[in-house]
Design an enzyme around this catalytic site. Structure first.
Site, mmCIF file in Angstrom:
data_model
loop_
_atom_site.group_PDB
_atom_site.id
_atom_site.type_symbol
_atom_site.label_atom_id
_atom_site.label_comp_id
_atom_site.label_asym_id
_atom_site.label_seq_id
_atom_site.Cartn_x
_atom_site.Cartn_y
_atom_site.Cartn_z
ATOM 1 N N LYS A 113 -0.077 -5.352 -1.487
ATOM 2 C CA LYS A 113 -1.206 -6.034 -0.855
ATOM 3 C C LYS A 113 -0.938 -6.285 0.637
ATOM 4 O O LYS A 113 -1.869 -6.367 1.432
ATOM 5 C CB LYS A 113 -1.486 -7.378 -1.541
HETATM 6 C C1 LIG Z 1 -2.948 -5.464 -6.957
HETATM 7 C C2 LIG Z 1 -1.812 -4.746 -7.600
HETATM 8 C C3 LIG Z 1 -2.010 -3.545 -8.342
HETATM 9 C C4 LIG Z 1 -3.383 -2.965 -8.581
HETATM 10 O O1 LIG Z 1 -3.947 -2.419 -7.421
HETATM 11 P P1 LIG Z 1 -5.510 -2.103 -7.334
HETATM 12 O O2 LIG Z 1 -5.759 -1.690 -5.951
HETATM 13 O O3 LIG Z 1 -6.191 -3.410 -7.672
HETATM 14 O O4 LIG Z 1 -5.809 -1.050 -8.346
HETATM 15 C C5 LIG Z 1 -0.895 -2.899 -8.858
HETATM 16 N N1 LIG Z 1 0.347 -3.404 -8.689
HETATM 17 C C6 LIG Z 1 0.573 -4.544 -8.001
HETATM 18 C C7 LIG Z 1 1.960 -5.047 -7.881
HETATM 19 C C8 LIG Z 1 -0.489 -5.259 -7.429
HETATM 20 O O5 LIG Z 1 -0.245 -6.401 -6.753
#
Ligand SMILES: *Cc1c(COP(=O)(O)O)cnc(C)c1O
Length: 496
Positions: A113
């Site tokens: 993120k």
């Molecule tokens: C948010 C997240 C995901 C999923 O990603 P998306 O873009 O929502 O599909 C996968 N792994 C981790 C560690 C995340 O924080």
């Protein structure tokens, strides 16, 4: 450069400028903003292949943010991708067991993120300035763990903004909670609520939809905005690292420029893998887009049957950031595979809302051939963490392990010999409990914080500064409120 415009996937807004789309976040008709046409690269892969992360980010993102000047965009990029990442490469590629892990977790909060949320505050501020918005921007976010912390870290001490995060008091991991309650920055506010994530999310949605309250805030010179993954300002920065990963493989002689590479993405809200799809449409030679789900396998079912059905049991897993039954960003894919048919997209989304499901047409299905949907059970995921560690001494987190498991099964089934990039979305240090127990059940005896030290002893990988001594940092945020007190909590913060 030609100007790119955005429209709502449901047709209610068209010809929207990039800046406006970022500031508004979600379209007024409930749809998501999409580029009216996905831009093609305006230069050759050859020209891009040796660029630094920051340079490449500029050359990719400028195609989507055409109303930003070069100086503005470069300034945003340079402020975002700096020393707060603990690796000079920002997103290094690591080869283990014949596959390539794209480590997207070197930012301040240890999850992917950060790749978008470290730049979103600057994009938002620049966009607001262009639109001559003078109000202070208040980011309101409900989080189940990763997003809230990454948004806090991104917006901390960014002038002209405040950020308020609500999290379920008893619904996040110990490490995630401590990461948030120890957050520094004079403009950060973290509030635990007595309720679950849905309560937090509903409360935030109610505040966004409360016209009277928003007018009242406007009179006091505030404007609410959102940092969740439906904002186009979060999607665009994620396209960059797929190019970067591909070029790292070229530089290391693993592939030649123009060769096909597959990507494997552990998926929840469908934002990360959608960015890979955009990269492919722009001209990056990606073969298969392998969408990996955990036991909440709505997307696996969708790709294999053409039917999306959210009415099923919600399963809590050891990969909590993928525990999701409504993948919001899939709406953007529906728009693209229907050839931009906003009526069709709207109809499908309405069906999801009223009936809990929808089915795409045969023509739309035929447009999905580059996608492959797979899923890994929790048992399989745990097994794969240990298998890879025993073989290579490389430790992956529970989300990345879902992708690795799905990829292994894909290989066995198809024999596809193209090289593959696995998006590694979190550091194992963020999920010490589940990861260490996967290696040896005797670690069960320790707390999440003690396991940080144990993981360090086991792997010799430095403890990331983001969680080093986290249990000894002062707790700055102690406010807890009931789920029906969220609005007054916001008012109390903003209007003293
Ligand atoms: C948010 C997240 C995901 C999923 O990603 P998306 O873009 O929502 O599909 C996968 N792994 C981790 C560690 C995340 O924080």
């Amino acid at each position: 450069m030609s100007q790119i415009k955005y429209k709502s996937t449901r047709g209610g807004q068209v010809d929207i400028s990039p800046s406006y789309a970022i500031v508004q976040g979600i379209a007024k008709d409930g749809g998501l903003f999409v580029p009216q046409e996905i831009p093609k690269l305006d230069c050759s892969l050859e020209e891009l292949k040796d660029m630094t992360y920051q340079e490449l980010a500029y050359h990719i993102m400028k195609n989507y943010l055409s109303d930003f000047t070069e100086e503005e965009l470069r300034d945003c990029i340079n402020k975002a991708y700096d020393k707060k990442f603990d690796d000079k490469k920002i997103a290094p590629l690591v080869k283990k067991d014949g596959v390539y892990f794209l480590e997207l977790f070197h930012g301040p909060t240890l999850a992917f993120k950060d790749m978008a949320l470290s730049i979103l505050p600057y994009l938002l501020k620049t966009a607001a300035k262009k639109l001559d918005i003078k109000k202070e921007i208040v980011i309101l976010t409900a989080t189940s763990g990763d997003t809230g912390k990454a948004a806090l870290e991104g917006f901390a001490d960014v002038e002209g903004t405040k950020i308020i995060v609500f999290f379920p008091q008893d619904g996040v991991s110990e490490i995630q909670k401590r990461q948030m309650t120890t957050q520094t920055g004079d403009n950060t506010y973290v509030i635990g609520i007595e309720g679950n994530f849905d309560d937090a999310q509903n409360g935030v949605k109610q505040i966004f939809g409360d016209v009277e309250f928003n007018n009242y805030l406007a009179e006091n010179n505030y404007m609410l905005s959102s940092a969740n993954s439906i904002n186009i300002g979060r999607l665009v920065p994620q396209i960059v690292y797929y190019f970067y990963a591909y070029f790292q493989m070229v530089q290391e002689g693993e592939i030649s420029l123009g060769d096909i590479a597959n990507v494997v993405v552990p998926t929840g809200n469908f934002g990360n893998i959608l960015a890979a799809f955009y990269a492919k449409q722009m001209g990056l030679p990606i073969g298969k887009l392998i969408c990996a789900s955990n036991d909440n396998k709505v997307l696996y079912d969708f790709f294999n049957t053409g039917k999306y059905d959210k009415d099923r049991e919600f399963i809590l897993t050891i990969s909590p950031s993928m525990d999701i039954l409504i993948s919001s960003n899939l709406e953007r894919l529906l728009y693209h595979i229907s050839n931009g048919d906003t009526n069709k997209t709207k109809e499908l989304m309405e069906s999801l809302k009223t009936d809990g499901n929808y089915e795409i047409t045969q023509e739309m299905k035929e447009k999905l051939t580059s996608f492959y949907g797979g899923y890994a059970s929790q048992e399989e995921t745990i097994k794969k963490i240990k298998e890879l560690f025993d073989k290579t001494a490389y430790l992956i987190d529970t989300h990345t392990a879902v992708a690795y498991s799905v990829y292994k099964a894909y290989l066995e089934k198809t024999g596809d010999d193209n090289k593959a990039i696995i998006a590694s979305t979190a550091s194992p240090y963020k999920f010490t409990n589940s990861v260490m127990k996967a290696i040896d059940s005797s670690y069960e005896a320790y707390s999440d914080f003690e396991l940080i030290e144990k993981m360090n002893a086991l792997t010799k990988v430095d403890i990331p500064v983001g969680i080093k001594d986290i249990d000894k940092r002062p707790i700055r945020h102690k406010t807890v409120c009931k789920k029906d007190e969220m609005k007054s909590a916001v008012e109390k913060i903003l209007i003293k």
